[in-house]
Design a protein around this motif. Structure first.
Motif, short mmCIF file in Angstrom:
data_model
loop_
_atom_site.label_atom_id
_atom_site.label_comp_id
_atom_site.label_asym_id
_atom_site.label_seq_id
_atom_site.Cartn_x
_atom_site.Cartn_y
_atom_site.Cartn_z
N ALA A 4 40.51 42.38 23.13
CA ALA A 4 41.35 42.13 24.26
C ALA A 4 42.46 41.02 23.95
CB ALA A 4 40.71 41.87 25.39
N ALA A 19 37.10 47.98 24.86
CA ALA A 19 37.96 46.82 25.10
C ALA A 19 39.33 47.20 24.84
CB ALA A 19 37.58 45.73 23.92
N SER A 51 42.53 47.36 27.79
CA SER A 51 43.54 46.45 27.68
C SER A 51 44.62 46.91 28.58
CB SER A 51 44.10 46.47 26.40
OG SER A 51 45.02 45.49 26.22
#
Length: 173
Positions: free
Chosen positions: A102, A140, A144
């Protein structure tokens, strides 16, 4: 529109992406695996940029943080340094691994990159299971908030086994 996310087998140092992510160690001075390959391919100038970055982190670059430095002799304009959690040292929180992905995406967007290549952070010498890394990484990236500001996020894997794990993770929702 959101970025295309895919996985390929290859050498991340040859990526045409604007930014490649380096699975660095906290000392930022190079090492083995992906880190060593990136340092060798980028040339000695990369080490000076690492020294400059390290000066801001005398106790070591933190797990999950991300910072961009110039790509030097690489095709990629940027190398985004991130330090994955080391399972052998008891760093087992999936949130720390997710932060690597991230925060690297955030950093890529901050420097104007439109495409980002990731290795399988922590799946090598840091002892994380490849399936777990793939699931955490894909999740992740998909979550985002900056994904819409990118054209491509690519996982560049060094083995057929890791590629299959990432392709499996990408095929599930």
């Amino acid at each position: 529109m959101t970025a295309r996310i895919d996985a390929v087998r290859g050498d991340i140092t040859q990526s045409d992406c604007d930014a490649i992510v380096n699975a660095a160690n906290s000392g930022l001075m190079g090492g083995g695996g992906v880190d060593g390959a990136i340092h060798r391919a980028a040339g000695p100038e990369l080490l000076q940029h690492c020294r400059d970055l390290k000066a801001h982190y005398p106790c070591g670059f933190p797990v999950g943080a991300a910072a961009a430095i110039p790509g030097c002799a690489l095709k990629a304009r940027w190398v985004i340094q991130t330090v994955g959690p080391n399972r052998h040292r008891g760093e087992t929180d999936p949130a720390d691994l997710a932060a690597c992905f991230a925060n690297s995406l955030d950093e890529a967007v901050r420097v104007g990159a439109r495409s980002v290549a990731f290795p399988a952070i922590s799946a090598g010498v840091f002892g994380w299971d490849g399936d777990e890394v793939a699931r955490i990484a894909v999740d992740a990236v998909r979550r985002s908030p900056v994904l819409g500001r990118l054209d491509l996020v690519q996982f560049v894997l060094f083995s057929d086994e890791l590629l299959a794990k990432f392709q499996r993770a990408l095929s599930t929702r």
